[in-house]
Design an enzyme around this catalytic site. Structure first.
Site, PDB file in Angstrom:
ATOM      1  N   ARG A  62      35.231  46.836  40.901  1.00  0.00           N
ATOM      2  CA  ARG A  62      36.339  45.888  41.088  1.00  0.00           C
ATOM      3  C   ARG A  62      36.616  45.787  42.582  1.00  0.00           C
ATOM      4  NH1 ARG A  62      41.593  44.693  37.677  1.00  0.00           N
ATOM      5  NH2 ARG A  62      42.530  43.150  39.056  1.00  0.00           N
ATOM      6  N   GLU A  84      30.624  54.121  34.884  1.00  0.00           N
ATOM      7  CA  GLU A  84      31.175  54.634  36.135  1.00  0.00           C
ATOM      8  C   GLU A  84      32.054  53.528  36.714  1.00  0.00           C
ATOM      9  OE1 GLU A  84      30.703  57.599  37.666  1.00  0.00           O
ATOM     10  OE2 GLU A  84      29.586  58.261  35.894  1.00  0.00           O
ATOM     11  N   LEU A  88      16.687  39.063  34.899  1.00  0.00           N
ATOM     12  CA  LEU A  88      18.082  39.520  34.919  1.00  0.00           C
ATOM     13  C   LEU A  88      18.924  38.798  33.859  1.00  0.00           C
ATOM     14  CD1 LEU A  88      20.377  41.034  36.631  1.00  0.00           C
ATOM     15  CD2 LEU A  88      20.675  38.838  37.786  1.00  0.00           C
ATOM     16  N   ARG A 144      47.719  30.256  35.413  1.00  0.00           N
ATOM     17  CA  ARG A 144      47.764  29.883  36.841  1.00  0.00           C
ATOM     18  C   ARG A 144      48.063  28.386  36.988  1.00  0.00           C
ATOM     19  NH1 ARG A 144      44.013  33.673  40.515  1.00  0.00           N
ATOM     20  NH2 ARG A 144      44.674  35.572  39.514  1.00  0.00           N
ATOM     21  N   ARG A 192      45.418  29.395  48.424  1.00  0.00           N
ATOM     22  CA  ARG A 192      44.705  30.406  47.629  1.00  0.00           C
ATOM     23  C   ARG A 192      43.316  29.932  47.189  1.00  0.00           C
ATOM     24  NH1 ARG A 192      46.654  34.315  44.767  1.00  0.00           N
ATOM     25  NH2 ARG A 192      45.390  33.638  43.025  1.00  0.00           N
ATOM     26  N   ARG A 240      44.536  36.603  47.942  1.00  0.00           N
ATOM     27  CA  ARG A 240      45.084  37.357  49.086  1.00  0.00           C
ATOM     28  C   ARG A 240      44.250  37.131  50.344  1.00  0.00           C
ATOM     29  NH1 ARG A 240      44.718  42.851  46.545  1.00  0.00           N
ATOM     30  NH2 ARG A 240      43.672  41.667  44.928  1.00  0.00           N
ATOM     31  N   TRP A 241      42.945  37.044  50.170  1.00  0.00           N
ATOM     32  CA  TRP A 241      42.049  36.806  51.315  1.00  0.00           C
ATOM     33  C   TRP A 241      42.429  35.509  52.028  1.00  0.00           C
ATOM     34  CZ3 TRP A 241      38.602  33.025  52.806  1.00  0.00           C
ATOM     35  CH2 TRP A 241      37.653  33.385  53.784  1.00  0.00           C
ATOM     36  N   HIS A 248      38.803  31.106  46.533  1.00  0.00           N
ATOM     37  CA  HIS A 248      37.846  30.899  45.431  1.00  0.00           C
ATOM     38  C   HIS A 248      36.596  30.177  45.937  1.00  0.00           C
ATOM     39  CE1 HIS A 248      40.849  32.404  42.802  1.00  0.00           C
ATOM     40  NE2 HIS A 248      41.594  31.324  42.739  1.00  0.00           N
ATOM     41  N   ASP A 308      37.911  40.289  42.524  1.00  0.00           N
ATOM     42  CA  ASP A 308      39.345  40.117  42.775  1.00  0.00           C
ATOM     43  C   ASP A 308      39.623  40.040  44.278  1.00  0.00           C
ATOM     44  OD1 ASP A 308      41.982  39.831  42.063  1.00  0.00           O
ATOM     45  OD2 ASP A 308      42.357  41.973  41.833  1.00  0.00           O
ATOM     46  N   TRP A 311      44.695  31.437  32.450  1.00  0.00           N
ATOM     47  CA  TRP A 311      45.164  30.109  32.016  1.00  0.00           C
ATOM     48  C   TRP A 311      46.577  29.839  32.518  1.00  0.00           C
ATOM     49  CZ3 TRP A 311      41.773  26.776  30.854  1.00  0.00           C
ATOM     50  CH2 TRP A 311      40.636  27.102  30.107  1.00  0.00           C
TER      51      TRP A 311
HETATM   52  C1  FPP Z   1      40.487  36.747  41.433  1.00  0.00           C
HETATM   53  O1  FPP Z   1      41.075  36.405  42.630  1.00  0.00           O
HETATM   54  C2  FPP Z   1      39.384  35.893  41.086  1.00  0.00           C
HETATM   55  C3  FPP Z   1      39.397  34.958  40.116  1.00  0.00           C
HETATM   56  C4  FPP Z   1      40.564  34.632  39.291  1.00  0.00           C
HETATM   57  C5  FPP Z   1      38.214  34.197  39.750  1.00  0.00           C
HETATM   58  C6  FPP Z   1      36.926  34.572  40.402  1.00  0.00           C
HETATM   59  C7  FPP Z   1      36.329  33.339  40.850  1.00  0.00           C
HETATM   60  C8  FPP Z   1      35.437  33.206  41.839  1.00  0.00           C
HETATM   61  C9  FPP Z   1      34.779  34.310  42.528  1.00  0.00           C
HETATM   62  C10 FPP Z   1      35.089  31.846  42.303  1.00  0.00           C
HETATM   63  C11 FPP Z   1      34.548  30.987  41.198  1.00  0.00           C
HETATM   64  C12 FPP Z   1      33.109  31.001  41.214  1.00  0.00           C
HETATM   65  C13 FPP Z   1      32.323  30.761  40.177  1.00  0.00           C
HETATM   66  C14 FPP Z   1      30.883  30.653  40.383  1.00  0.00           C
HETATM   67  C15 FPP Z   1      32.861  30.617  38.811  1.00  0.00           C
HETATM   68  P1  FPP Z   1      42.651  36.267  42.689  1.00  0.00           P
HETATM   69  O2  FPP Z   1      42.975  34.850  42.928  1.00  0.00           O
HETATM   70  O3  FPP Z   1      43.272  36.877  41.471  1.00  0.00           O
HETATM   71  O4  FPP Z   1      42.971  37.121  43.948  1.00  0.00           O
HETATM   72  P2  FPP Z   1      44.362  37.807  44.303  1.00  0.00           P
HETATM   73  O5  FPP Z   1      44.443  39.047  43.468  1.00  0.00           O
HETATM   74  O6  FPP Z   1      44.207  38.091  45.749  1.00  0.00           O
HETATM   75  O7  FPP Z   1      45.443  36.813  43.989  1.00  0.00           O
END
Ligand code: FPP
Length: 246
Positions: free
Chosen positions: A176, A195, A124, A64, A26, A17-18, A30, A13, A62
């Site tokens: 998380r 944990e 793995l 989004r 946004r 925001r990053w 990703h 997550d 979905w």
């Molecule tokens: C949450 O960030 C993350 C996701 C919804 C998807 C996670 C996806 C990736 C790490 C990239 C995709 C990579 C692969 C290999 C499938 P957010 O957008 O909800 O963050 P926020 O809480 O800051 O809005």
């Protein structure tokens, strides 16, 4: 030394925001985040973790914007093409669980091919959860059991055997990133005794170094599974319990 933590699950997550903090769209988060996925898969493998399950796309995602969903689809596709060789050469057993029906046909074909080629791989157990929700996984498992065993009473073991990836087993550690402290419908059955570790680090900044530190910190925690500590405070004797009126 053998890794005490066998199954790690991660809610990745903080991508949006990053990126927003850096005045970027946004989806840039990703893009950067997908590179981190490769690093953490490698780190988990190097550190002797047996199963790694990553939340790539939830059923709630979905809702989004269409473009953001499209970027996530494309990142998954690119990840698979980029990592295919490493997955095969490291004998990683790869699976995607969840509802993948809305993924483009060519991505589903790459997934099916990789799953088939790594079916028997001894390394793995890497699982991506895509279009995934923990409650629907449990409902699907119960339905599958009852279809195969009409009218029969189901045990916990029966249900666990019908989950999407039973061989990954229970989760030992759920991480998380991004600072929120929720489980967000992720692996609800499998995390019963996990944990939990919440880090403020947003996913694009998460590193193999932090992953290793979390594993070491959590391996030192004492897990009692509802029982008592092997050392330390002992259970009261029958006499002690009587004198306490309990
Ligand atoms: C949450 O960030 C993350 C996701 C919804 C998807 C996670 C996806 C990736 C790490 C990239 C995709 C990579 C692969 C290999 C499938 P957010 O957008 O909800 O963050 P926020 O809480 O800051 O809005």
């Amino acid at each position: 030394m053998e890794q005490a933590i066998k199954h790690v699950a991660i809610i990745m997550d903080g991508n949006g925001r990053w990126a927003t903090q850096r005045y970027r769209p946004r989806v840039w988060g990703h893009v950067r985040g997908s590179g981190v996925v490769s690093d953490i898969v490698q780190a988990a493998d190097d550190m002797g973790v047996r199963a790694l399950t990553m939340y790539a796309f939830s059923t709630e995602n979905w809702s989004r914007p269409h473009e953001e969903v499209g970027v996530l689809f494309r990142l998954l596709h690119k990840f698979l093409l980029k990592e295919r060789r490493r997955i095969l050469s490291n004998a990683i057993s790869f699976r995607v669980i969840g509802d993948t029906r809305r993924l483009p046909a060519e991505t589903r074909a790459v997934i099916a091919d990789l799953e088939a080629r790594t079916m028997e791989a001894p390394g793995l157990k890497l699982t991506f959860c895509f279009g995934y929700g923990g409650r629907s996984e449990i409902v699907a498992a119960a339905n599958r059991f009852h279809e195969a065993n009409p009218g029969m009473e189901m045990t916990e073991g029966d249900l666990a055997a019908q989950l999407f990836r039973p061989d990954a087993g229970e989760v030992d550690l759920l991480i998380r990133t991004g600072g929120e402290q929720r489980v967000s419908n992720f692996l609800l059955w499998q995390i019963a005794y996990a944990e939990l570790y919440f880090t403020p680090t947003k996913w694009p900044d998460f590193t193999a170094g932090e992953f290793g530190k979390i594993l070491n910190a959590v391996a030192r925690r004492e897990r009692r599974f509802g029982g008592l500590a092997p050392l330390g405070m002992s259970a009261p004797s029958a006499g002690e319990a009587q004198s306490m009126n309990v």
